[in-house]
Design a protein around this motif. Structure first.
Motif, PDB file in Angstrom:
ATOM      1  N   SER A 110       0.720  -1.163   0.069  1.00  0.00           N
ATOM      2  CA  SER A 110      -0.048   0.105   0.102  1.00  0.00           C
ATOM      3  C   SER A 110       0.821   1.113  -0.085  1.00  0.00           C
ATOM      4  O   SER A 110       1.963   1.056   0.235  1.00  0.00           O
ATOM      5  N   PRO A 111       0.331   2.331  -0.200  1.00  0.00           N
ATOM      6  CA  PRO A 111       1.098   3.677  -0.263  1.00  0.00           C
ATOM      7  C   PRO A 111       1.893   3.973   0.976  1.00  0.00           C
ATOM      8  O   PRO A 111       3.054   4.536   0.991  1.00  0.00           O
ATOM      9  N   GLU A 112       1.364   3.484   2.229  1.00  0.00           N
ATOM     10  CA  GLU A 112       2.024   3.503   3.534  1.00  0.00           C
ATOM     11  C   GLU A 112       3.338   2.773   3.338  1.00  0.00           C
ATOM     12  O   GLU A 112       4.687   3.152   3.958  1.00  0.00           O
ATOM     13  N   PHE A 113       3.569   1.682   2.598  1.00  0.00           N
ATOM     14  CA  PHE A 113       4.696   0.898   2.538  1.00  0.00           C
ATOM     15  C   PHE A 113       5.469   1.183   1.318  1.00  0.00           C
ATOM     16  O   PHE A 113       6.881   0.970   1.043  1.00  0.00           O
ATOM     17  N   ARG A 114       4.820   1.456   0.154  1.00  0.00           N
ATOM     18  CA  ARG A 114       5.442   1.570  -0.971  1.00  0.00           C
ATOM     19  C   ARG A 114       4.898   2.958  -1.620  1.00  0.00           C
ATOM     20  O   ARG A 114       3.927   3.058  -2.345  1.00  0.00           O
ATOM     21  N   VAL A 203       3.314 -15.553   2.300  1.00  0.00           N
ATOM     22  CA  VAL A 203       4.134 -14.204   2.139  1.00  0.00           C
ATOM     23  C   VAL A 203       3.401 -13.261   1.038  1.00  0.00           C
ATOM     24  O   VAL A 203       3.011 -13.790   0.025  1.00  0.00           O
ATOM     25  N   ALA A 204       3.164 -12.246   1.741  1.00  0.00           N
ATOM     26  CA  ALA A 204       2.264 -11.260   0.940  1.00  0.00           C
ATOM     27  C   ALA A 204       3.353 -10.305   0.064  1.00  0.00           C
ATOM     28  O   ALA A 204       3.400  -9.084   0.232  1.00  0.00           O
ATOM     29  N   CYS A 205       4.282 -11.006  -0.751  1.00  0.00           N
ATOM     30  CA  CYS A 205       5.190 -10.309  -1.573  1.00  0.00           C
ATOM     31  C   CYS A 205       5.661 -11.183  -2.641  1.00  0.00           C
ATOM     32  O   CYS A 205       5.444 -12.406  -2.585  1.00  0.00           O
ATOM     33  N   SER A 206       5.747 -10.219  -3.851  1.00  0.00           N
ATOM     34  CA  SER A 206       6.256 -11.075  -4.852  1.00  0.00           C
ATOM     35  C   SER A 206       7.708 -10.436  -5.614  1.00  0.00           C
ATOM     36  O   SER A 206       8.042 -10.819  -6.613  1.00  0.00           O
ATOM     37  N   ASN A 207       8.429  -9.677  -4.719  1.00  0.00           N
ATOM     38  CA  ASN A 207       9.396  -8.961  -5.202  1.00  0.00           C
ATOM     39  C   ASN A 207      10.610 -10.005  -5.062  1.00  0.00           C
ATOM     40  O   ASN A 207      10.831 -10.483  -4.189  1.00  0.00           O
ATOM     41  N   CYS A 208      11.299 -10.051  -6.250  1.00  0.00           N
ATOM     42  CA  CYS A 208      12.369 -11.139  -6.382  1.00  0.00           C
ATOM     43  C   CYS A 208      13.644 -10.406  -6.559  1.00  0.00           C
ATOM     44  O   CYS A 208      14.893 -11.155  -6.765  1.00  0.00           O
ATOM     45  N   ASP A 209      13.874  -9.031  -6.210  1.00  0.00           N
ATOM     46  CA  ASP A 209      15.050  -8.496  -6.059  1.00  0.00           C
ATOM     47  C   ASP A 209      15.612  -8.789  -4.816  1.00  0.00           C
ATOM     48  O   ASP A 209      15.057  -9.475  -3.768  1.00  0.00           O
ATOM     49  N   LYS A 210      16.929  -8.603  -4.469  1.00  0.00           N
ATOM     50  CA  LYS A 210      17.817  -8.935  -3.566  1.00  0.00           C
ATOM     51  C   LYS A 210      17.441  -7.885  -2.326  1.00  0.00           C
ATOM     52  O   LYS A 210      16.749  -7.150  -2.429  1.00  0.00           O
ATOM     53  N   VAL A 220       7.328  -3.487   3.370  1.00  0.00           N
ATOM     54  CA  VAL A 220       7.146  -4.874   3.745  1.00  0.00           C
ATOM     55  C   VAL A 220       7.417  -5.952   2.711  1.00  0.00           C
ATOM     56  O   VAL A 220       7.012  -7.015   2.741  1.00  0.00           O
ATOM     57  N   ALA A 221       8.437  -5.763   1.989  1.00  0.00           N
ATOM     58  CA  ALA A 221       8.963  -6.591   1.030  1.00  0.00           C
ATOM     59  C   ALA A 221       9.652  -7.703   1.562  1.00  0.00           C
ATOM     60  O   ALA A 221      10.529  -7.617   2.789  1.00  0.00           O
ATOM     61  N   CYS A 222       9.744  -8.874   1.233  1.00  0.00           N
ATOM     62  CA  CYS A 222      10.472 -10.106   1.854  1.00  0.00           C
ATOM     63  C   CYS A 222      12.039  -9.869   1.211  1.00  0.00           C
ATOM     64  O   CYS A 222      12.207  -9.612   0.055  1.00  0.00           O
ATOM     65  N   ILE A 223      12.823  -9.901   2.176  1.00  0.00           N
ATOM     66  CA  ILE A 223      14.242  -9.701   1.957  1.00  0.00           C
ATOM     67  C   ILE A 223      15.029 -11.421   1.915  1.00  0.00           C
ATOM     68  O   ILE A 223      16.311 -11.231   1.881  1.00  0.00           O
ATOM     69  N   ALA A 224      14.396 -12.393   1.866  1.00  0.00           N
ATOM     70  CA  ALA A 224      15.039 -13.653   1.574  1.00  0.00           C
ATOM     71  C   ALA A 224      16.011 -13.831   2.876  1.00  0.00           C
ATOM     72  O   ALA A 224      17.115 -14.216   2.594  1.00  0.00           O
ATOM     73  N   CYS A 225      15.880 -13.309   4.122  1.00  0.00           N
ATOM     74  CA  CYS A 225      16.886 -13.557   5.038  1.00  0.00           C
ATOM     75  C   CYS A 225      16.698 -14.923   5.877  1.00  0.00           C
ATOM     76  O   CYS A 225      17.715 -15.133   6.626  1.00  0.00           O
ATOM     77  N   PRO A 262      11.623 -10.000   9.992  1.00  0.00           N
ATOM     78  CA  PRO A 262      11.898  -8.649  10.302  1.00  0.00           C
ATOM     79  C   PRO A 262      10.929  -7.658   9.415  1.00  0.00           C
ATOM     80  O   PRO A 262      10.915  -6.342   9.818  1.00  0.00           O
ATOM     81  N   THR A 263      10.357  -7.793   8.474  1.00  0.00           N
ATOM     82  CA  THR A 263       9.852  -6.875   7.754  1.00  0.00           C
ATOM     83  C   THR A 263       8.397  -6.877   7.597  1.00  0.00           C
ATOM     84  O   THR A 263       7.447  -6.134   7.109  1.00  0.00           O
ATOM     85  N   GLY A 264       7.716  -7.943   8.135  1.00  0.00           N
ATOM     86  CA  GLY A 264       6.237  -7.966   8.198  1.00  0.00           C
ATOM     87  C   GLY A 264       5.553  -8.438   6.826  1.00  0.00           C
ATOM     88  O   GLY A 264       4.582  -8.130   6.635  1.00  0.00           O
ATOM     89  N   SER A 265       6.427  -9.169   6.247  1.00  0.00           N
ATOM     90  CA  SER A 265       5.944  -9.452   4.841  1.00  0.00           C
ATOM     91  C   SER A 265       4.929 -10.892   4.965  1.00  0.00           C
ATOM     92  O   SER A 265       4.324 -11.252   3.926  1.00  0.00           O
ATOM     93  N   ILE A 266       5.139 -11.488   6.052  1.00  0.00           N
ATOM     94  CA  ILE A 266       4.340 -12.747   6.243  1.00  0.00           C
ATOM     95  C   ILE A 266       3.054 -12.341   7.115  1.00  0.00           C
ATOM     96  O   ILE A 266       3.071 -11.887   7.971  1.00  0.00           O
TER      97      ILE A 266
END
Length: 289
Positions: A110-114, A203-210, A220-225, A262-266
């Motif tokens: 959402s605009p709050e996070f993105r 996981v409410a994210c589809s960002n495949c960037d690092k 709130v993106a997943c950072i694959a930690c 840590p990011t709240g993406s789940i």
């Protein structure tokens, strides 16, 4: 009446009669037999013609059910187990148990996070927007918010939220027909196993960037930690393409991954409030006597 007129009338009558006889025999020879059970099965189907079964419409699906030796791979997501059971009764076959599914949005940007970085001034269509440029934010994987999925849903189960700009899916109305899945050009909607009380963890994210670029684009993106993977005791989480994925069939809803992210993406949806630990409760009591 002149002889010429009489001859003409008789000739035309004989020609019409012969044509009718020829057409009758041709029709009988090439007549296609249609199993009457097709009509019976079609009558019990929901007549949604949504394509969720993988066929063009309910008639085509009814024909496939009648022709099939077993119901393996065949299912009407709208009608569910009750409709498939009735079809099995009509055809004298066995209805296979199919896990019900529900649609979820793999984006929480959402605009709050993105935050918005550009402005799109064109046709309000996700496919067109997706084909022209990356989007109005720095995340090239997130929801475009133009409502293709809403327009594709024929069950009034999905609406765009004017505040978040994201689609909101109604668990009560969703039939898991898959129309919204096909409509999204970024494949952000997934059909997942439907659990009791409509509880979901995903996981409410589809960002495949690092990690770094993903987090800069969306808070709130997943950072694959890998923290969620390490804390999961049931091998229900894996990391692929810099993105975590939770297997709905292995997940036991222990919610450890949610607390660890840590990011709240789940996201955890339709769960009761968490119970505070003894230490946290004591600390809260001391702060707020």
């Amino acid at each position: 009446m002149s002889p010429t007129v009489i001859i003409t009338i008789v000739s035309l009558s004989l020609l019409a009669f012969l044509s009718a006889v020829i057409l009758y025999f041709i029709a009988q020879k090439f007549k296609v037999f249609e199993d009457p059970r097709i009509d019976e099965v079609q009558a019990i189907l929901p007549a949604a013609n949504c394509g969720g079964c993988g066929f063009a419409g309910c008639r085509n699906f009814a024909e496939a059910l009648v022709a099939a030796e077993t119901f393996e791979g065949l299912n009407c997501p709208v009608g569910g187990a009750s409709v498939m059971g009735e079809a099995a009764r009509i055809l004298g076959k066995e209805a296979l148990a199919v896990e019900p599914k529900i649609a979820v949005l793999k984006c929480n940007g959402s605009p709050e996070f993105r935050p918005q970085t550009t402005k799109y001034d064109g046709v309000p269509d996700c496919r067109i927007t997706h084909s022209l440029y990356l989007g109005e934010t720095d995340c090239s994987y997130g929801c475009l918010g133009k409502g293709d999925c809403e327009r594709a849903c024929t069950f009034d189960a999905l609406h765009m939220d004017p505040v978040t700009g994201l689609p909101v899916i109604s668990d009560e109305k969703c039939t898991s027909c898959g129309a919204c899945v096909k409509a999204c050009p970024r494949y952000l909607i997934e059909l997942r196993k439907k659990a009791k009380k409509d509880r979901k963890i995903y996981v409410a994210c589809s960002n495949c960037d690092k990690g770094g670029p993903a987090r800069r684009a969306c808070k709130v993106a997943c950072i694959a930690c890998n923290k969620c993977v390490k804390v999961c005791e049931f091998d229900a989480i894996r990391i692929e393409n810099n993105l975590a994925y939770i297997d709905a069939f292995k997940c036991t809803f222990c919610r450890k991954c949610v607390a660890e992210c840590p990011t709240g993406s789940i996201l955890e949806i339709n769960f009761p409030p968490r119970k505070l630990k003894v230490e946290e409760a004591a600390e809260n009591a001391s702060v707020n006597p």
